[in-house]
Scaffold this motif. Structure first.
Motif, PDB file in Angstrom:
ATOM      1  N   LEU A 385      35.680  66.085  25.997  1.00 56.86           N
ATOM      2  CA  LEU A 385      33.892  66.640  26.636  1.00 56.86           C
ATOM      3  C   LEU A 385      33.686  65.111  26.152  1.00 56.86           C
ATOM      4  O   LEU A 385      31.874  65.860  26.833  1.00 56.86           O
ATOM      5  CB  LEU A 385      34.080  67.939  26.115  1.00 56.86           C
ATOM      6  CG  LEU A 385      35.630  68.977  26.066  1.00 56.86           C
ATOM      7  CD1 LEU A 385      34.712  70.337  25.116  1.00 56.86           C
ATOM      8  CD2 LEU A 385      35.145  69.437  27.077  1.00 56.86           C
ATOM      9  N   ALA A 386      34.605  64.109  26.002  1.00 51.88           N
ATOM     10  CA  ALA A 386      33.246  62.832  25.849  1.00 51.88           C
ATOM     11  C   ALA A 386      31.878  62.441  27.261  1.00 51.88           C
ATOM     12  O   ALA A 386      30.990  61.697  26.569  1.00 51.88           O
ATOM     13  CB  ALA A 386      34.030  61.913  25.073  1.00 51.88           C
ATOM     14  N   SER A 387      32.192  62.841  28.119  1.00 46.20           N
ATOM     15  CA  SER A 387      31.928  62.870  28.429  1.00 46.20           C
ATOM     16  C   SER A 387      30.509  62.703  29.013  1.00 46.20           C
ATOM     17  O   SER A 387      28.778  62.559  29.331  1.00 46.20           O
ATOM     18  CB  SER A 387      32.206  62.864  30.430  1.00 46.20           C
ATOM     19  OG  SER A 387      32.521  64.196  30.685  1.00 46.20           O
ATOM     20  N   VAL A 388      29.888  64.354  28.441  1.00 50.94           N
ATOM     21  CA  VAL A 388      28.301  64.746  28.578  1.00 50.94           C
ATOM     22  C   VAL A 388      27.737  64.186  27.909  1.00 50.94           C
ATOM     23  O   VAL A 388      27.943  63.800  26.810  1.00 50.94           O
ATOM     24  CB  VAL A 388      28.948  66.311  27.836  1.00 50.94           C
ATOM     25  CG1 VAL A 388      27.568  67.487  27.620  1.00 50.94           C
ATOM     26  CG2 VAL A 388      30.082  67.201  29.048  1.00 50.94           C
ATOM     27  N   ARG A 389      26.517  64.239  28.188  1.00 57.07           N
ATOM     28  CA  ARG A 389      25.200  63.243  27.918  1.00 57.07           C
ATOM     29  C   ARG A 389      24.215  64.290  27.526  1.00 57.07           C
ATOM     30  O   ARG A 389      23.482  64.153  26.316  1.00 57.07           O
ATOM     31  CB  ARG A 389      24.902  62.774  28.917  1.00 57.07           C
ATOM     32  CG  ARG A 389      23.586  61.651  28.148  1.00 57.07           C
ATOM     33  CD  ARG A 389      23.269  60.119  29.106  1.00 57.07           C
ATOM     34  NE  ARG A 389      23.271  60.762  30.487  1.00 57.07           N
ATOM     35  CZ  ARG A 389      22.282  61.340  31.066  1.00 57.07           C
ATOM     36  NH1 ARG A 389      20.984  60.734  30.272  1.00 57.07           N
ATOM     37  NH2 ARG A 389      22.167  61.911  32.013  1.00 57.07           N
ATOM     38  N   VAL A 390      23.713  65.106  28.625  1.00 59.59           N
ATOM     39  CA  VAL A 390      22.617  65.949  28.445  1.00 59.59           C
ATOM     40  C   VAL A 390      23.624  67.810  28.431  1.00 59.59           C
ATOM     41  O   VAL A 390      24.254  67.759  29.049  1.00 59.59           O
ATOM     42  CB  VAL A 390      21.553  65.609  29.456  1.00 59.59           C
ATOM     43  CG1 VAL A 390      20.371  67.029  29.125  1.00 59.59           C
ATOM     44  CG2 VAL A 390      20.995  64.789  28.643  1.00 59.59           C
ATOM     45  N   MET A 391      22.715  68.677  27.688  1.00 58.32           N
ATOM     46  CA  MET A 391      23.338  70.147  27.284  1.00 58.32           C
ATOM     47  C   MET A 391      22.063  70.707  27.305  1.00 58.32           C
ATOM     48  O   MET A 391      21.017  70.431  27.051  1.00 58.32           O
ATOM     49  CB  MET A 391      24.264  71.251  26.655  1.00 58.32           C
ATOM     50  CG  MET A 391      25.757  69.716  26.472  1.00 58.32           C
ATOM     51  SD  MET A 391      26.196  70.178  25.138  1.00 58.32           S
ATOM     52  CE  MET A 391      25.589  69.740  23.592  1.00 58.32           C
TER      53      MET A 391
END
Length: 673
Positions: A385-391
């Protein structure tokens, strides 16, 4: 701090080093100045977009509350989302990656479709040509769209927008009666639907539901059917036609010039499904709505050209309209659209999708997160899940515990994660932990700071502002772009519902809230979900957030039931995490936790353990259903429920509790009061 309005916004308001957090005190001072000069502020945001013709007046507020933004300007939402990208390097960039629900034996999706901006432009033009020539649709006409999460849904929405046809999207989980109500109120002559779709591994026969609705929908003359599954359906000769058959007669590269529309012209109708009364058809304009979306896509999500964006909502709700269709496509991003359930075939489907496509921006709901919390973290961290930058989260308040859990599991304790607040009527998000041009510090459990230019306030029963940390009603004191124009066909109801509650003509959100000393807003739930215990107002969110802090609790729904002495008392329905058992000892622990954190006034009448709670297919807990069960009132329409069996479970658990109470009361040896 003074503001020089002659300078560009970024130069006069932002710190030089944009990588640093913006101090809340500075933010509040800047926010105050944008509110005092809100017309100038929004005019500048509007300049970020191209227009066919610029505006003569920023705001026509001569007939409140029917505000018109960017009067005299001409634009087109389809043109903003497609034409300008096709004329640039983004022409061959992927716009939509669509994934169907079914998987093969190896757990890989059986259906994946990719549309570049050029592909999407081509299909939208072909459908617009079909609507214009075959069905003679023109500016101001209304159509109803009853489609699942398939690519044809945004295609039809953009095609209608291209022509100036006002569309009414009805969530594919609604019943035939709900569909018929919305068709009749909008007076649509054309219905667009599909033969069926997949949900939780099952086929839902959408056309059958539509046929039932059409028995009581006399305005419909024609039906277009998207062939999603190829299952056998009833085709009424002269009325119904398959989309693929119709498109065979349409030239491959046909071009339909986007209609030059007024900024204040209606773009769509979207019905809010209130618990009582007739659904309210919210009408959104084009110009103001698109300005708000452009601003919030940049400032809340920090969208970049390399991003892969995924909003997990359904397009049938306003979140899907704003942050799946018009917002992301206007910004030229690559986005994910997924057909089915986020928990099919298991609760890690969402994690698999993030890994498969390298999602960088994720917009989901607190209820979905709380549902995922039932499983150990390892169930999800086996995916990359390392691609996630903004949630960000949306839909209802997020509990601090759910915030922290998701921040650790997906955010790895480093990503930006915020909670947003808004509603169908506002058009787009109005509070957030901002991640874009400036960044405000995260604070778990809050809904962040209000958007610049938006005058948000917490007031008492008289409409007077509350002091920090005092609970009250959330209102908006000045108009903003994106505010609903009216209720379709019922302007007086628009005034009565949203602008008559307070003497100052504020927009009444219907939410209960508190603002802390740093200026962050905490939304405490719907005002009609506030429990009044012995004169004390308690938000259901406060109690649920406390319960979820216990390591045994995955989800909770708290409702009030009548009490002869206190007026109302809270009852908690609780779902446990794996490995825990609901018993009297745990119930006592939870009650003590609530008393310690909220106060003795919040003492729970009882804790009832269940394995499911009634939720909509957009993952919101239907508290009105829980409330109805707990107070023995009619449940009402539950056609949007993900699993109607959950209602029976809640009812059974509550009846068992009542039986146990009666047994105790009838025991002559019982000394309890």
């Amino acid at each position: 701090m003074s503001v020089n309005w002659a300078l560009p916004f970024e130069e006069r308001l932002l710190p030089a080093d944009k990588s640093k957090l913006l101090d809340p005190k500075i933010y509040l001072e800047l926010h105050k100045q944008t509110v005092e000069n809100f017309k100038e502020f929004w005019a500048e945001r509007a300049k970020e977009l191209p227009w066919f013709k610029p505006w003569d007046r920023v705001l026509d507020d001569s007939n409140p509350p029917f505000y018109k933004w960017f009067v005299g300007a001409e634009t087109n939402a389809s043109w903003l989302c497609l034409d300008r990208h096709v004329a640039s390097w983004r022409k061959n960039k992927v716009a939509i990656i669509w994934e169907g629900e079914p998987l093969d034996k190896n757990g890989k999706p059986l259906e994946i479709k990719k549309y570049t901006y050029a592909d999407l432009y081509k299909e939208v033009n072909r459908v617009a040509y079909l609507l214009k020539t075959k069905y003679n649709l023109k500016k101001g006409d209304t159509v109803t769209i009853y489609l699942p999460m398939i690519p044809e849904l945004p295609i039809f929405m953009l095609a209608c927008a291209r022509l100036g046809v006002v569309f009414n999207v009805v969530f594919a989980g609604f019943s035939s009666a709900s569909l018929s109500d919305r068709i009749n109120d909008s007076k649509s002559a054309l219905l667009i639907t599909a033969d069926g779709f997949w949900r939780n591994g099952k086929i839902l026969h959408l056309k059958d539901i539509a046929d039932e609705a059409l028995k009581t929908s006399p305005t419909i003359r024609n039906v277009i059917v998207v062939r999603r599954l190829g299952n056998k359906i009833n085709i009424v000769e002269g009325r119904d036609a398959y989309l693929d058959d119709l498109l065979r007669e349409v030239p491959e590269n046909v071009y339909v010039e986007p209609t030059r529309l007024k900024s204040e012209d209606p773009l769509y109708i979207l019905y809010t499904s209130g618990t009582t009364g007739k659904p309210k058809g919210q009408v959104h304009d084009i110009g103001g709505y698109m300005v708000l979306l452009d601003t919030t896509m940049k400032w809340a999500f920090d969208v970049r050209d390399e991003d892969v964006y995924w909003c997990t909502a359904d397009i049938g709700w306003v979140t899907g309209h704003s942050y799946i269709v018009f917002g992301p496509l206007m910004e030229g991003v690559t986005e994910i659209i997924y057909e089915g359930s986020l928990t099919y075939p298991d609760a890690a489907r969402w994690a698999a999708i993030i890994e498969r496509y390298g999602v960088t921006i994720l917009y989901t709901s607190p209820t979905a997160i709380r549902g995922w919390m039932k499983n150990p973290k390892e169930f999800y961290t086996r995916y990359n899940l390392a691609s996630v930058r903004v949630m960000h989260s949306v839909g209802e308040p997020i509990n601090p515990e759910a915030f922290r859990w998701f921040y650790e599991v997906v955010g790895k304790n480093r990503n930006h994660f915020g909670s947003t607040w808004w509603m169908t009527e506002t058009g787009g998000l109005l509070t957030a932990h901002w991640a874009g041009l400036y960044t405000t510090p995260m604070k778990p459990g809050t809904n962040g700071m209000p958007l610049f230019g938006v005058d948000l306030e917490v007031v008492d029963d008289k409409g007077d502002p509350q002091r920090p940390e005092e609970r009250g009603y959330l209102v908006i004191r000045k108009p903003w772009p994106g505010l609903s124009l009216t209720i379709w066909g019922d302007p007086q109801r628009f005034i009565q519902v949203y602008f008559s509650r307070f003497k100052n003509h504020y927009f009444w959100t219907g939410d209960y809230a508190v603002r802390d000393r740093d200026g962050y807003f905490w939304i405490l739930g719907r005002a009609d979900e506030v429990i009044k215990v012995a004169g004390h107002r308690l938000g259901t969110y406060e109690l649920e957030s406390t319960l979820i802090q216990h390591p045994a609790v995955a989800e909770a729904a708290v409702v009030g039931i009548p009490d002869e002495i206190k007026g109302e008392v809270p009852v908690a329905f609780v779902i446990l995490r794996q490995g825990y058992t609901g018993d009297d000892k745990l119930a006592t622990e939870l009650n003590n936790l609530v008393r310690a954190k909220v106060g003795p006034i919040a003492t729970l009448k009882t804790v009832i353990f269940v394995s499911k709670l009634p939720k909509t297919r957009s993952a919101k807990i239907m508290r009105r259903v829980v409330q109805a069960v707990a107070t023995n009132r009619p449940i009402g329409d539950v056609t949007t429920l993900e699993d109607e069996a959950s209602v029976d479970e809640v009812k059974k658990a509550y009846l068992e509790f009542l039986a146990e109470v009666e047994k105790i009361k009838s025991d002559p040896n019982n000394k309890q009061s």
